[in-house]
Design an enzyme around this catalytic site. Sequence first.
Site, PDB file in Angstrom:
ATOM      1  N   LYS A  80     -17.937  46.196   7.452  1.00  0.00           N
ATOM      2  CA  LYS A  80     -18.121  47.224   6.434  1.00  0.00           C
ATOM      3  C   LYS A  80     -19.189  46.804   5.419  1.00  0.00           C
ATOM      4  O   LYS A  80     -20.071  47.587   5.081  1.00  0.00           O
ATOM      5  CB  LYS A  80     -16.782  47.471   5.723  1.00  0.00           C
ATOM      6  CG  LYS A  80     -16.773  48.734   4.883  1.00  0.00           C
ATOM      7  CD  LYS A  80     -15.408  48.957   4.228  1.00  0.00           C
ATOM      8  CE  LYS A  80     -14.279  48.970   5.215  1.00  0.00           C
ATOM      9  NZ  LYS A  80     -13.334  50.044   5.060  1.00  0.00           N
ATOM     10  N   ARG A  89     -12.085  47.058  -0.932  1.00  0.00           N
ATOM     11  CA  ARG A  89     -11.759  47.320   0.480  1.00  0.00           C
ATOM     12  C   ARG A  89     -11.925  46.051   1.299  1.00  0.00           C
ATOM     13  O   ARG A  89     -12.890  45.309   1.129  1.00  0.00           O
ATOM     14  CB  ARG A  89     -12.696  48.384   1.059  1.00  0.00           C
ATOM     15  CG  ARG A  89     -12.528  49.757   0.459  1.00  0.00           C
ATOM     16  CD  ARG A  89     -13.476  50.742   1.152  1.00  0.00           C
ATOM     17  NE  ARG A  89     -13.131  52.117   0.846  1.00  0.00           N
ATOM     18  CZ  ARG A  89     -13.652  52.817  -0.158  1.00  0.00           C
ATOM     19  NH1 ARG A  89     -14.540  52.269  -0.952  1.00  0.00           N
ATOM     20  NH2 ARG A  89     -13.281  54.061  -0.367  1.00  0.00           N
ATOM     21  N   GLY A 136      -3.975  46.880  10.612  1.00  0.00           N
ATOM     22  CA  GLY A 136      -2.946  45.862  10.391  1.00  0.00           C
ATOM     23  C   GLY A 136      -3.322  44.969   9.232  1.00  0.00           C
ATOM     24  O   GLY A 136      -2.561  44.086   8.846  1.00  0.00           O
ATOM     25  N   MET A 155      -4.808  44.786   5.101  1.00  0.00           N
ATOM     26  CA  MET A 155      -4.893  45.612   3.913  1.00  0.00           C
ATOM     27  C   MET A 155      -6.215  46.364   3.934  1.00  0.00           C
ATOM     28  O   MET A 155      -7.245  45.807   4.231  1.00  0.00           O
ATOM     29  CB  MET A 155      -4.840  44.739   2.677  1.00  0.00           C
ATOM     30  CG  MET A 155      -4.668  45.554   1.429  1.00  0.00           C
ATOM     31  SD  MET A 155      -4.953  44.579  -0.011  1.00  0.00           S
ATOM     32  CE  MET A 155      -6.641  44.971  -0.308  1.00  0.00           C
ATOM     33  N   ARG A 214     -20.534  53.027  10.551  1.00  0.00           N
ATOM     34  CA  ARG A 214     -20.441  52.010  11.612  1.00  0.00           C
ATOM     35  C   ARG A 214     -20.752  52.694  12.929  1.00  0.00           C
ATOM     36  O   ARG A 214     -20.746  53.930  13.014  1.00  0.00           O
ATOM     37  CB  ARG A 214     -19.048  51.382  11.654  1.00  0.00           C
ATOM     38  CG  ARG A 214     -18.005  52.394  11.962  1.00  0.00           C
ATOM     39  CD  ARG A 214     -16.620  51.833  11.921  1.00  0.00           C
ATOM     40  NE  ARG A 214     -15.707  52.968  12.024  1.00  0.00           N
ATOM     41  CZ  ARG A 214     -14.433  52.934  11.845  1.00  0.00           C
ATOM     42  NH1 ARG A 214     -13.841  51.816  11.533  1.00  0.00           N
ATOM     43  NH2 ARG A 214     -13.703  54.006  11.981  1.00  0.00           N
ATOM     44  N   HIS A 266       4.538  44.026  45.444  1.00  0.00           N
ATOM     45  CA  HIS A 266       4.097  44.770  46.629  1.00  0.00           C
ATOM     46  C   HIS A 266       3.731  46.201  46.255  1.00  0.00           C
ATOM     47  O   HIS A 266       2.676  46.715  46.613  1.00  0.00           O
ATOM     48  CB  HIS A 266       5.233  44.753  47.665  1.00  0.00           C
ATOM     49  CG  HIS A 266       4.911  45.518  48.906  1.00  0.00           C
ATOM     50  ND1 HIS A 266       5.267  46.837  49.066  1.00  0.00           N
ATOM     51  CD2 HIS A 266       4.217  45.175  50.024  1.00  0.00           C
ATOM     52  CE1 HIS A 266       4.833  47.263  50.244  1.00  0.00           C
ATOM     53  NE2 HIS A 266       4.196  46.266  50.850  1.00  0.00           N
ATOM     54  N   SER A 320     -13.137  32.554  50.024  1.00  0.00           N
ATOM     55  CA  SER A 320     -12.803  33.730  49.226  1.00  0.00           C
ATOM     56  C   SER A 320     -11.593  33.358  48.369  1.00  0.00           C
ATOM     57  O   SER A 320     -10.562  32.943  48.896  1.00  0.00           O
ATOM     58  CB  SER A 320     -12.471  34.920  50.123  1.00  0.00           C
ATOM     59  OG  SER A 320     -12.126  36.036  49.328  1.00  0.00           O
ATOM     60  N   CYS A 338     -11.084  37.866  46.454  1.00  0.00           N
ATOM     61  CA  CYS A 338     -10.435  39.079  46.959  1.00  0.00           C
ATOM     62  C   CYS A 338      -9.067  39.299  46.331  1.00  0.00           C
ATOM     63  O   CYS A 338      -8.329  40.166  46.750  1.00  0.00           O
ATOM     64  CB  CYS A 338     -10.351  39.057  48.477  1.00  0.00           C
ATOM     65  SG  CYS A 338      -9.394  37.673  49.115  1.00  0.00           S
ATOM     66  N   TYR A 359     -19.897  37.622  45.817  1.00  0.00           N
ATOM     67  CA  TYR A 359     -19.353  38.985  45.791  1.00  0.00           C
ATOM     68  C   TYR A 359     -17.937  38.991  45.242  1.00  0.00           C
ATOM     69  O   TYR A 359     -17.267  37.953  45.182  1.00  0.00           O
ATOM     70  CB  TYR A 359     -19.382  39.616  47.198  1.00  0.00           C
ATOM     71  CG  TYR A 359     -18.410  38.994  48.174  1.00  0.00           C
ATOM     72  CD1 TYR A 359     -17.098  39.452  48.285  1.00  0.00           C
ATOM     73  CD2 TYR A 359     -18.803  37.941  48.995  1.00  0.00           C
ATOM     74  CE1 TYR A 359     -16.206  38.876  49.180  1.00  0.00           C
ATOM     75  CE2 TYR A 359     -17.924  37.355  49.883  1.00  0.00           C
ATOM     76  CZ  TYR A 359     -16.621  37.832  49.970  1.00  0.00           C
ATOM     77  OH  TYR A 359     -15.734  37.254  50.829  1.00  0.00           O
TER      78      TYR A 359
HETATM   79  C1  PEP Z   1      -4.504  36.531  46.850  1.00  0.00           C
HETATM   80  O1  PEP Z   1      -3.593  35.710  46.912  1.00  0.00           O
HETATM   81  O2  PEP Z   1      -5.219  36.681  45.848  1.00  0.00           O
HETATM   82  C2  PEP Z   1      -4.780  37.412  48.007  1.00  0.00           C
HETATM   83  C3  PEP Z   1      -5.829  38.208  48.025  1.00  0.00           C
HETATM   84  O3  PEP Z   1      -3.867  37.404  48.997  1.00  0.00           O
HETATM   85  P1  PEP Z   1      -2.464  38.179  48.939  1.00  0.00           P
HETATM   86  O4  PEP Z   1      -2.472  39.025  47.693  1.00  0.00           O
HETATM   87  O5  PEP Z   1      -2.377  38.987  50.165  1.00  0.00           O
HETATM   88  O6  PEP Z   1      -1.500  37.050  48.866  1.00  0.00           O
END
Ligand code: PEP
Length: 885
Positions: free
Chosen positions: A22, A91, A100, A102, A335, A448, A769, A837, A857
């Site tokens: 501010k 202020r 949160g 004053m 702002r 899952h 990976s 992954c 990737y």
């Molecule tokens: C992981 O463990 O990050 C993975 C991609 O395998 P899964 O989730 O199938 O255990």
Amino acid sequence: MTRFVYDFVEGHKDLKDLLGGKGANLAEMTRMGLPVPPGFTVTTDACREYLHTGSAPAGMLAEVEHHLRMMQNQIGKTFGDSDDPLLLSVRSGAKFSMPGMMETILDIGLNDTTVAGLARRTSDERFAWDSYRRLIQMFGRTVFDVPADEFETELAHARHAAGAGTDSQLTAGQLQDLVHSYKKVFHAHTGRDFPQSVHEQLFLAIVAVFRSWNAERARVYRRKERIPQELGTAVNVMAMVFGNRGQNSGTGVAFTRDPATGRRGAYGDYLRNAQGEDVVAGIRNTVGLAELATIDPPSYRQLLSIMQRLEQRYRDLCDIEFTIENGKLWMLQTRVGKRTPAAAFVIAAQLVDEGTITLDEALQRVSGEQLAQLMFPSFDEAAAHEPLTTGVPASPGASVGAIVFDSAQAVVATGPVILVRRETNPDDLPGMIAAQGILTSRGGKTSHAAVVARGMGKTCVCGADELRIGDGEVTVNGHTLHAGDIISIDGTNGRVYAGAVPVRPSKVVRYFEGEVTAHGDPLLAAVERLMIHADHVATLDVHANADTAADAARARRFGAGGVGLCRTEHMFLGDRRVLVERLILAEDDDGRDQALAALLPLQRADFEQLFAAMDGLPVTVRLIDPPLHEFLPPLEELTARVARAEALGEDPGHDGALLTAVRRMHEANPMLGLRGVRLGLVIPGLFAMQVRAIAEAAAARAAAGGDPQPEIMVPLVGAVQELETVRAEAEGVLASVPGAPPIRIGTMIEVPRAALIAGQIAGAAEFFSFGTNDLTQMTWGFSRDDVEGAFFGRYLDLGIFGVSPFETIDAEGVGELVRIAVTRGRAARPDLTIGVCGEHGGDPASVRFFHDAGLDYVSCSPFRVPIARLEAGRAPVTASSSDSR
Ligand code: PEP
Ligand code: MG
């Protein structure tokens, strides 16, 4: 010598660390020559010293008095003057805006004497007493924590006694009486009189702002938002201007563009004859900013021209607060303004068109989170009622349907359904596909239900542990719902509603699907433009986690450059489950070979379809990972069936054999047991069958003129010997399949040990990976299926982490293992390809981490591919130190 006070004329917008947001912006507006009331900022340095030592730094007070004198000279009024008093506002203003803390105290400088002076000078006794009572109220509340409702009760009494409907109907005399009652309230709570020394008022207010930095709710907010606790706040002291001086005065807020849609043109609200807090409190109805053009044309014109200048200066949408006092316009704050996700995209593209920012900068003005918001269907919030309960928001979206309690019902249902389960398992897959959404009472974001739902882009709320799921009904907070009752679930915030809440579909998803073009739609055109640029500058590729040809095809439409993870376990379900049972129950090599031989053509067909959908792009197939007993009926169910048969004197038959197998394979901690590579080493022929299916499918595709690019990935490796053994077997199989293209073999890094010995493992792997779901589970020792529903809520409340480590990569812990594995892996094999992954591959903050860690990737669920693409593009153009808070 450190200075602790800066006049507004001395600062500028880039001094947020020292002057707070501010203060820095007030200084910038002052430098620009805009009409800002004179004032000064007490620095964050002063606050930090106060917090450290418990008292204001030596010299700070003298500096405040010095700057106050300069203000007095400039304005021609004196603080505390009994004839014509200068009044001040105080202020808080930290570097990051922080609800949160004053916020504001107005009218500092009023006491029993100056109130009379103000009344005489303004010829408005009512105004003077109203200002005084507001001061005691705000000062009492924010400096001494006097409960707000004590003042409200007195105000209500006063209104009642006067027969007044609103505060503005109270007369000067009645307000004077109210001041008297307020002072009593003040004394009762503080044990002292309301300070009559105006300098003491000012000092106490400044110190109270410092102290408010450490208020519990402010600390918790910072922990959650990852704002460093040691920053401290600045304090802005400014000459009061009054919007409540009659019809010629007023106060308002405005945006330089529409913060909801991004449309060009000034937007805002104006409230005549009012102070700022009246607008915020919504006490009276405001009018649209455009009406100011008729109410006060010169001020309106001046405001518009100021807003244009602010936009040019900040090169972005600005929001402002202003006051008009007797026809004179004053700027109280500006702002860079908050905006909806849609507005963020539209404005970024507009600013490029207007030549204000570059495309690289435009990418910094939007985020993956915002794109994610735009991709979900959403509930019409205005039409929603009280939720029944709230669970873990596991897969965003808004779904409405009739309750079904099992997958078979979901599959046969004719209308939209919500699958309601304690938890789901691979058996529920057909039901999950059929349902609009999934609601579970157990499990967290990597359960899952959550993982599968996200993969399918399906709404999921999990871990809603207030749900009591019984036989054909669910009870929650005193309500009982039955199969067939309609519920609505919001996977963005975890809310569960009884009945149908209206839903709006996402046009951005329709655009990515190719169902609509961007032509003529400002939002879609902006998304398209920024996505093209993101792809252009990104160095990190985006692949998708896809197990089926349909998922792979969608991922491709959404811009995936390959499949980074095909989980093969779903290929063992449904009709094929009997074959898995035969495999497990096989008593000799022959029986096992027959079961595997039966599975082979089915797997091969799956892979052929997948490779066709991803023709010309890599498809990383992971060999089977979960423990085999997951494919058998649950122990309890079998035990009951066998016991029933035995009680009836019948032969339990096949169930008896299954029960023996399930008992034999039972594990206390299946996540740490016989799964992944361990399974492949223990069940002869299983991995070999999968490798053969991959190679034969690839050979068939190649023979048909396709360009299959499969890769084989081994899960859960912890020792290089495990990988070497599997590799030797796989290479043998690959060599035996004529016509197969070269197929690379690599491994997941998901056991901490694998990360640490990545140098050795790289000797046997052409790619890595990171399975960050398991890596997070095993690094923290958090069961991924349990902890989020069980106690993460508490951890988040306590600020132990701001976000679940299953959602955003824990950069310090799990991330360190990633960095170690990248360094050691590449040292051993410079051309090692490295991806990720786990679920983190689609999380914006994690994508930036993986870019910085040097990965090649990320792989994520098809629906998150555009989000990851955008973030992959933002990563190289956004300095890692920059902060979008
Ligand atoms: C992981 O463990 O990050 C993975 C991609 O395998 P899964 O989730 O199938 O255990
Ligand atoms: Mg894993």
